[in-house]
Design an enzyme around this catalytic site. Structure first.
Site, PDB file in Angstrom:
ATOM      1  CG  ASP A  10      38.522  38.021  37.723  1.00 30.66           C
ATOM      2  OD1 ASP A  10      37.900  37.850  36.661  1.00 30.66           O
ATOM      3  OD2 ASP A  10      37.985  37.971  38.846  1.00 30.66           O
ATOM      4  CG  ASP A  12      32.740  40.850  37.428  1.00 32.03           C
ATOM      5  OD1 ASP A  12      32.061  41.875  37.583  1.00 32.03           O
ATOM      6  OD2 ASP A  12      32.778  40.202  36.367  1.00 32.03           O
ATOM      7  CG  ASP A 169      37.685  38.010  43.129  1.00 24.65           C
ATOM      8  OD1 ASP A 169      36.598  38.267  43.675  1.00 24.65           O
ATOM      9  OD2 ASP A 169      37.771  37.704  41.924  1.00 24.65           O
TER      10      ASP A 169
END
Length: 220
Positions: A10, A12, A169
Site C-alpha cells: 500500500d 499511504d 496499514d
C-alpha cells in the site's frame, strides 16, 4: 516469505505518512466551499477514494460552480504540495524494498490514492525503479475494500493471488487483500495493531533487521 513470490505495498501509511495531509487538504478545500466538516462525518470517509469523498461532502453540503472532478483535483494538489515539502517518508522503507528485490521478489504498489500522487511519492522516496507494477484505484471501478486492485496487481505481476503478500496499514486495505486471497502483513509503524483479526503477520518497523528476523523465525 518462503511461500510468497510477490510483495505488494500500500502507499499511504506504508511508504509515506500522509494521513494527516489528506485530512488537512480535505478540511481546507471543503470548508472553503461552505462544507461543515466534522470529525463524525470525516470518520466515515477514511476508506473512500478521493472522488468518493468529494461526492460524499457534495451530497450533504452542495456547492455551486465547481464540478466534483475539479474539487477532487484541488484536494489532490494540496496533498501533493504537502508531500513535496514535508518530512513524511516512512523510515527504512526504501532499504526494506531493496532487500526484497535482492531476494528476487516481484514488487507491486496498489493504492487507493489518485494516480497523480504516486510519482510524487516514489520520486521523493527515490524508489520508482524498485516497483515492477504500480496501480491506483483510478484504474478500477471500485477502490479498496473491494479486492479488484489487488487482483489486478497479481495479474500484472504474473503471480497467483495466494502467492502474494500484501503490506497494509488500514482495515479496508487488509480486507481488500484478504478478499483477493492474499496473505496480509499489518504495518503498525510502532503503534498498536488495530486490525489483528485480519492480519497474518505484523511489522512494527522497516528499520533494523525485521526482514531477516521474520525469515529466521519462519513467520513468513
Amino acid at each position: 516469505m518462503n511461500n510468497s513470490k510477490a510483495i505488494i505495498f500500500d502507499m499511504d501509511g506504508v511508504l509515506v505518512d500522509s494521513e494527516s495531509y489528506w485530512k488537512q487538504a480535505e478540511f481546507e478545500v471543503f470548508t472553503s466551499l461552505g462544507v461543515v466538516v466534522s470529525d463524525e462525518l470525516t470518520n466515515q470517509t477514511k476508506a473512500m477514494t478521493t472522488l468518493e469523498v468529494t461526492r460524499f461532502w457534495f451530497e450533504r453540503f452542495p456547492w455551486d460552480d465547481l464540478s466534483l472532478e475539479v474539487v477532487e483535483q484541488l484536494v489532490v494538489s494540496r496533498v501533493i504540495a504537502l508531500i513535496e515539502t514535508e518530512d513524511c517518508l516512512i523510515k527504512g522503507v526504501k532499504s526494506f524494498v531493496e532487500k526484497l528485490k535482492d531476494k528476487n521478489y516481484k514488487i507491486g504498489l496498489a493504492t487507493n490514492s489518485p494516480e497523480r500522487i504516486i510519482p510524487v511519492v516514489l520520486k521523493k522516496l527515490d524508489a520508482l525503479h524498485l516497483f515492477d507494477v504500480i496501480l491506483s484505484a483510478d484504474s478500477e471501478i471500485k477502490g479498496k475494500p473491494d479486492p479488484a486492485i489487488y487482483l489486478s496487481a497479481a495479474k500484472k505481476l504474473g503471480t497467483e493471488p495466494e502467492a502474494c503478500l500484501v503490506i497494509e496499514d488500514s482495515y479496508s486495505g487488509m480486507l481488500a487483500a484478504k478478499n483477493a486471497g492474499m496473505k496480509v502483513m499489518a504495518f503498525t509503524n510502532g503503534g498498536v495493531a488495530k486490525n489483528a483479526p485480519l492480519a497474518d503477520f505484523y511489522l512494527n518497523s522497516f528499520e533494523s533487521d525485521e526482514l531477516e528476523f521474520y525469515e529466521g523465525n519462519n513467520l513468513i
